[in-house]
Scaffold this motif. Structure first.
Motif, PDB file in Angstrom:
ATOM      1  N   ALA A   1       0.872  -1.326   0.089  1.00 22.72           N
ATOM      2  CA  ALA A   1       0.148  -0.148  -0.117  1.00 22.72           C
ATOM      3  C   ALA A   1       0.885   1.297   0.065  1.00 22.72           C
ATOM      4  O   ALA A   1       0.690   2.228  -0.608  1.00 22.72           O
ATOM      5  N   VAL A   2       1.924   1.268   0.806  1.00 23.11           N
ATOM      6  CA  VAL A   2       2.805   2.551   0.753  1.00 23.11           C
ATOM      7  C   VAL A   2       3.364   2.660  -0.386  1.00 23.11           C
ATOM      8  O   VAL A   2       3.427   3.760  -1.012  1.00 23.11           O
ATOM      9  N   ALA A   3       4.122   1.430  -0.824  1.00 23.22           N
ATOM     10  CA  ALA A   3       4.927   1.535  -2.404  1.00 23.22           C
ATOM     11  C   ALA A   3       3.963   1.830  -3.438  1.00 23.22           C
ATOM     12  O   ALA A   3       4.493   2.571  -4.468  1.00 23.22           O
ATOM     13  N   ALA A   4       2.662   1.546  -3.430  1.00 24.83           N
ATOM     14  CA  ALA A   4       1.926   1.958  -4.603  1.00 24.83           C
ATOM     15  C   ALA A   4       1.256   3.417  -4.264  1.00 24.83           C
ATOM     16  O   ALA A   4       0.654   3.702  -5.438  1.00 24.83           O
ATOM     17  N   GLY A   5       1.595   4.066  -3.176  1.00 30.09           N
ATOM     18  CA  GLY A   5       1.019   5.346  -3.021  1.00 30.09           C
ATOM     19  C   GLY A   5      -0.431   5.429  -2.394  1.00 30.09           C
ATOM     20  O   GLY A   5      -0.879   6.529  -2.352  1.00 30.09           O
ATOM     21  N   GLU A   6      -0.844   4.472  -2.132  1.00 31.03           N
ATOM     22  CA  GLU A   6      -2.168   4.523  -1.596  1.00 31.03           C
ATOM     23  C   GLU A   6      -2.219   5.044  -0.112  1.00 31.03           C
ATOM     24  O   GLU A   6      -3.283   5.643   0.456  1.00 31.03           O
ATOM     25  N   ALA A   7      -1.070   5.069   0.577  1.00 36.80           N
ATOM     26  CA  ALA A   7      -0.902   5.306   1.989  1.00 36.80           C
ATOM     27  C   ALA A   7       0.553   6.268   1.957  1.00 36.80           C
ATOM     28  O   ALA A   7       1.131   5.737   1.112  1.00 36.80           O
ATOM     29  N   HIS A   8       0.659   7.302   2.614  1.00 37.54           N
ATOM     30  CA  HIS A   8       1.856   8.162   2.565  1.00 37.54           C
ATOM     31  C   HIS A   8       2.771   7.243   3.353  1.00 37.54           C
ATOM     32  O   HIS A   8       3.981   7.383   3.207  1.00 37.54           O
ATOM     33  N   CYS A   9       2.457   6.583   4.499  1.00 37.60           N
ATOM     34  CA  CYS A   9       3.336   5.770   5.389  1.00 37.60           C
ATOM     35  C   CYS A   9       2.620   4.670   5.892  1.00 37.60           C
ATOM     36  O   CYS A   9       1.665   4.701   5.934  1.00 37.60           O
ATOM     37  N   GLY A  10       3.441   4.079   6.821  1.00 45.48           N
ATOM     38  CA  GLY A  10       2.752   2.764   7.547  1.00 45.48           C
ATOM     39  C   GLY A  10       3.423   2.571   8.988  1.00 45.48           C
ATOM     40  O   GLY A  10       4.572   2.875   9.174  1.00 45.48           O
ATOM     41  N   ILE A  11       2.633   1.741   9.468  1.00 42.90           N
ATOM     42  CA  ILE A  11       2.922   1.371  10.958  1.00 42.90           C
ATOM     43  C   ILE A  11       2.492  -0.144  11.062  1.00 42.90           C
ATOM     44  O   ILE A  11       1.497  -0.576  10.755  1.00 42.90           O
ATOM     45  N   LEU A  12       3.638  -0.912  11.402  1.00 45.00           N
ATOM     46  CA  LEU A  12       3.357  -2.301  11.641  1.00 45.00           C
ATOM     47  C   LEU A  12       3.565  -2.679  13.157  1.00 45.00           C
ATOM     48  O   LEU A  12       4.447  -2.316  13.847  1.00 45.00           O
ATOM     49  N   ILE A  13       2.709  -3.589  13.652  1.00 38.41           N
ATOM     50  CA  ILE A  13       3.053  -4.251  14.983  1.00 38.41           C
ATOM     51  C   ILE A  13       2.751  -5.648  15.078  1.00 38.41           C
ATOM     52  O   ILE A  13       1.870  -6.184  14.626  1.00 38.41           O
ATOM     53  N   CYS A  14       3.883  -6.276  15.538  1.00 43.02           N
ATOM     54  CA  CYS A  14       3.740  -7.911  15.762  1.00 43.02           C
ATOM     55  C   CYS A  14       4.247  -7.965  17.170  1.00 43.02           C
ATOM     56  O   CYS A  14       4.184  -6.945  18.109  1.00 43.02           O
ATOM     57  N   GLY A  15       4.827  -8.959  17.608  1.00 39.82           N
ATOM     58  CA  GLY A  15       5.096  -9.304  19.001  1.00 39.82           C
ATOM     59  C   GLY A  15       6.215  -8.393  19.379  1.00 39.82           C
ATOM     60  O   GLY A  15       6.411  -8.003  20.279  1.00 39.82           O
ATOM     61  N   THR A  16       7.432  -8.411  18.515  1.00 38.12           N
ATOM     62  CA  THR A  16       8.505  -7.504  18.500  1.00 38.12           C
ATOM     63  C   THR A  16       8.733  -6.649  17.749  1.00 38.12           C
ATOM     64  O   THR A  16       9.582  -5.679  17.771  1.00 38.12           O
ATOM     65  N   GLY A  17       7.881  -6.516  16.513  1.00 32.91           N
ATOM     66  CA  GLY A  17       8.064  -5.682  15.454  1.00 32.91           C
ATOM     67  C   GLY A  17       9.186  -5.997  14.306  1.00 32.91           C
ATOM     68  O   GLY A  17       9.116  -5.739  13.335  1.00 32.91           O
ATOM     69  N   VAL A  18       9.944  -7.291  14.460  1.00 35.27           N
ATOM     70  CA  VAL A  18      10.939  -7.516  13.626  1.00 35.27           C
ATOM     71  C   VAL A  18      10.528  -8.280  12.546  1.00 35.27           C
ATOM     72  O   VAL A  18      10.478  -7.985  11.334  1.00 35.27           O
ATOM     73  N   GLY A  19       9.723  -9.415  12.724  1.00 42.18           N
ATOM     74  CA  GLY A  19       9.181 -10.270  11.469  1.00 42.18           C
ATOM     75  C   GLY A  19       8.303  -9.525  10.628  1.00 42.18           C
ATOM     76  O   GLY A  19       8.544  -9.448   9.512  1.00 42.18           O
ATOM     77  N   ILE A  20       7.544  -8.838  11.226  1.00 43.91           N
ATOM     78  CA  ILE A  20       6.557  -7.845  10.223  1.00 43.91           C
ATOM     79  C   ILE A  20       7.541  -6.863   9.652  1.00 43.91           C
ATOM     80  O   ILE A  20       7.123  -6.501   8.348  1.00 43.91           O
ATOM     81  N   SER A  21       8.342  -6.445  10.281  1.00 44.54           N
ATOM     82  CA  SER A  21       9.207  -5.297   9.434  1.00 44.54           C
ATOM     83  C   SER A  21      10.047  -6.126   8.470  1.00 44.54           C
ATOM     84  O   SER A  21      10.222  -5.536   7.126  1.00 44.54           O
ATOM     85  N   LEU A  22      10.453  -7.371   8.822  1.00 44.16           N
ATOM     86  CA  LEU A  22      11.368  -8.132   7.574  1.00 44.16           C
ATOM     87  C   LEU A  22      10.331  -7.994   6.311  1.00 44.16           C
ATOM     88  O   LEU A  22      10.848  -8.185   5.216  1.00 44.16           O
TER      89      LEU A  22
END
Length: 153
Positions: free
Chosen positions: A52-73
């Motif tokens: 969504a961010v890469a396509a310009g549908e959103a200006h930026c993104g926020i991701l949340i998982c247990g540590t943040g690491v896996g979802i960021s990868l």
């Protein structure tokens, strides 16, 4: 500003708080995250926000998982995404100022709701500095664009 948010099952409650916080700041939120505590796969949500961010549908993104690491990868596998894990406000501010990050991630098991809000606010208020930092962002893009990357120079 439109902000994409994604999360796995470990971050349902924190996501709800962050959505309200971001909306209270005057932004629009696009929810790509899980809404059930039933176990799910975080890469799906990292990819959705990244695309969504890469396509310009959103200006930026926020991701949340247990540590943040896996979802960021997962998000970082999408061309054009620069996502990092932020567990403090200094990192959240600098990741945009120096790295032009377009997505941030944090862990629901690592930071509490108030710290998460502070992280999001620091990130959203920061501005990319350009200059020598643009050179480095360009180098990161070069790695992404070519098979040999910087090592082929």
């Amino acid at each position: 500003m439109k902000i994409a948010i994604g999360n796995d099952h470990s971050a349902i409650d924190l996501k709800k708080e962050i959505i309200k916080f971001v909306e209270d700041l005057g932004h629009e939120v696009i929810n790509f995250g899980a809404d059930s505590t039933e176990s799910c796969d975080y890469p799906v949500y990292g990819e959705k926000v990244g695309r969504a961010v890469a396509a310009g549908e959103a200006h930026c993104g926020i991701l949340i998982c247990g540590t943040g690491v896996g979802i960021s990868l997962a998000a970082n596998k999408i061309k054009g995404i620069r996502c990092g894990v932020c567990s403090d406000t200094t990192t959240a501010h600098l990741i945009k100022e120096h790295n032009k990050a377009n997505v941030i991630a944090f862990g629901a098991r690592i930071v509490g709701p108030e710290k998460a809000k502070d992280i999001v606010k620091a990130y959203l208020e920061a501005e990319f500095m350009g200059g020598r930092h643009q050179t480095r962002v360009d180098m990161i893009s070069e790695i992404e664009e070519s098979e040999g990357g910087l090592c082929s120079r």
